[in-house]
Enzyme design. Structure first.
Site, mmCIF file in Angstrom:
data_model
loop_
_atom_site.group_PDB
_atom_site.id
_atom_site.type_symbol
_atom_site.label_atom_id
_atom_site.label_comp_id
_atom_site.label_asym_id
_atom_site.label_seq_id
_atom_site.Cartn_x
_atom_site.Cartn_y
_atom_site.Cartn_z
ATOM 1 N N LEU A 121 0.865 -1.177 0.000
ATOM 2 C CA LEU A 121 0.000 0.000 0.000
ATOM 3 C C LEU A 121 0.904 1.230 0.000
ATOM 4 O O LEU A 121 1.976 1.210 0.607
ATOM 5 C CB LEU A 121 -0.903 0.019 1.240
ATOM 6 C CG LEU A 121 -1.927 -1.105 1.380
ATOM 7 C CD1 LEU A 121 -2.651 -0.981 2.718
ATOM 8 C CD2 LEU A 121 -2.929 -1.081 0.235
ATOM 9 N N ASP A 122 0.475 2.290 -0.674
ATOM 10 C CA ASP A 122 1.245 3.525 -0.656
ATOM 11 C C ASP A 122 1.366 4.049 0.775
ATOM 12 O O ASP A 122 0.545 3.732 1.644
ATOM 13 C CB ASP A 122 0.583 4.583 -1.536
ATOM 14 C CG ASP A 122 0.547 4.181 -3.004
ATOM 15 O OD1 ASP A 122 1.388 3.361 -3.410
ATOM 16 O OD2 ASP A 122 -0.325 4.685 -3.726
ATOM 17 N N LYS A 123 2.362 4.883 0.992
ATOM 18 C CA LYS A 123 2.637 5.416 2.322
ATOM 19 C C LYS A 123 1.392 5.977 2.996
ATOM 20 O O LYS A 123 1.130 5.707 4.174
ATOM 21 C CB LYS A 123 3.715 6.502 2.226
ATOM 22 C CG LYS A 123 4.008 7.213 3.545
ATOM 23 C CD LYS A 123 5.046 8.311 3.350
ATOM 24 C CE LYS A 123 5.293 9.051 4.660
ATOM 25 N NZ LYS A 123 6.306 10.137 4.499
ATOM 26 N N ARG A 138 -5.236 5.577 -7.837
ATOM 27 C CA ARG A 138 -4.984 7.022 -7.894
ATOM 28 C C ARG A 138 -4.822 7.492 -9.339
ATOM 29 O O ARG A 138 -5.369 8.531 -9.741
ATOM 30 C CB ARG A 138 -3.745 7.354 -7.070
ATOM 31 C CG ARG A 138 -3.880 6.978 -5.598
ATOM 32 C CD ARG A 138 -2.539 6.970 -4.883
ATOM 33 N NE ARG A 138 -1.935 8.303 -4.884
ATOM 34 C CZ ARG A 138 -0.685 8.529 -4.491
ATOM 35 N NH1 ARG A 138 0.088 7.523 -4.113
ATOM 36 N NH2 ARG A 138 -0.202 9.752 -4.507
#
Length: 325
Positions: free
Chosen positions: A138-140, A238
């Site tokens: 998962l992205d930050k 995104r």
């Protein structure tokens, strides 16, 4: 500490005529074909007592196979006592609910303080599993559910299911800018951005990427979505939502700047201005357990910041009715 692997089997007659690496992959499916090929090339495989180091060499059947291999620990990362929100754990896997701000894997600008460092502290033996058992990321600033493999067999099977899109389902909740009228599917390839090397983009030279989405709730100028990934490209949701001109609220990289509607309540105006991460949460995860075969599902509650944003959007919509839609 390195892990010693000892495996043995007899080659069934029905596998006769196949390549050595193919046969070993069939005999020992808990290990990836690339790992098996490395063992062959490194003289760790014996056939009838003789070392065989040519992956494409063919066997006849009924040979005795012995593998005596060493699995070296991955690059030495520091084990750090970082709290993990563990939703589920057994001998083979663990599932965490990742908070915003926590990077999954060390990299440029984030040498430590990551999920990987936390995993090494929580489960030291996971150092013997590639990438410390991390199967997907998962992205930050994306929150929510991640599954981690604690053993090599568990990781091999989870990765295989993920790549085959088989019994591995990830569902997300998001809030995007603009009012969307209906759900749908985005089937657009994603690759590295031509000029912004830390960004991704929809491009014909990219890898296939498919995102399914449905409208969960409509506001005056925003939409709450439920999304399901069919593929797992970097920044996929995104990028796809930005491509549709409905970037996620708070997404600093993909045009998700604050866009308050006309006559926005002060609470909404302030909330949008201060929402500094993409409004994206991995809310549901369903997998086939890599060892038992049991289908398992977990849900992660919506984080406080997204709950508050939703409440403020509802209040603003209720105040203005449908006149400004």
């Amino acid at each position: 500490m390195a892990e010693q692997i000892s495996l043995s089997a007899e080659v069934p007659l029905e596998l006769g005529g196949k390549r050595l690496d193919q046969i070993l992959a069939d005999l020992f499916p808990e290990y990836s074909r690339s790992r098996i090929k490395t063992w062959i090339l490194d003289d760790m495989v014996q056939i009838n007592g003789e070392i065989k180091n040519i992956p494409k060499e063919k066997l006849f059947g009924e040979e005795q196979v012995v593998i005596s291999a060493t699995i070296e620990p991955q690059r030495e990362y520091e084990a750090q006592n970082i709290a993990l929100n563990i939703v589920y754990e057994d001998d083979d896997i663990l599932v965490i609910n990742k908070p915003a701000g926590l990077v999954v894997h060390p990299g440029a600008g984030n040498a430590d303080g990551t999920v990987l460092n936390a995993l090494l502290h929580h489960c030291p033996e996971i150092a013997n599993v590639p990438r410390a058992g991390i199967v997907h990321r998962l992205d930050k600033d994306t929150t929510g559910l991640m599954v981690v493999a604690k053993t090599i067999p568990a990781q091999t099977r989870l990765v295989a299911n993920l790549q085959a899109r088989y019994n591995f389902t990830r569902e997300y909740e998001a809030i995007c800018t603009g009012t969307m009228t209906a759900g749908g599917m985005i089937d657009k390839p994603i690759g590295r951005h031509a000029t912004k090397r830390t960004h991704m983009d929809v491009t014909i030279t990219g890898k296939p990427a498919v995102t399914h989405f449905r409208v969960a709730e409509k506001f005056r100028s925003h939409t709450r979505l439920r999304l399901r990934l069919e593929t797992g490209r970097t920044h996929q949701i995104r990028v796809h939502m930005s491509y549709l001109t409905h970037p996620l609220v708070g997404d600093q990289s993909y045009n998700g700047r604050p866009r308050p509607p006309k006559k926005a309540t002060p609470e909404l105006f302030e909330c949008l201005q201060k929402f500094r991460r993409q409004a994206l949460h991995a809310v549901m995860l369903t997998i086939e357990h890599p060892i038992t075969g049991e289908m398992m599902t977990w849900h992660a509650p919506i984080p406080d910041d997204m709950q508050y944003l939703t409440e403020v959007l509802r209040a603003d919509t209720a105040l203005h009715g449908r006149e400004d839609y």
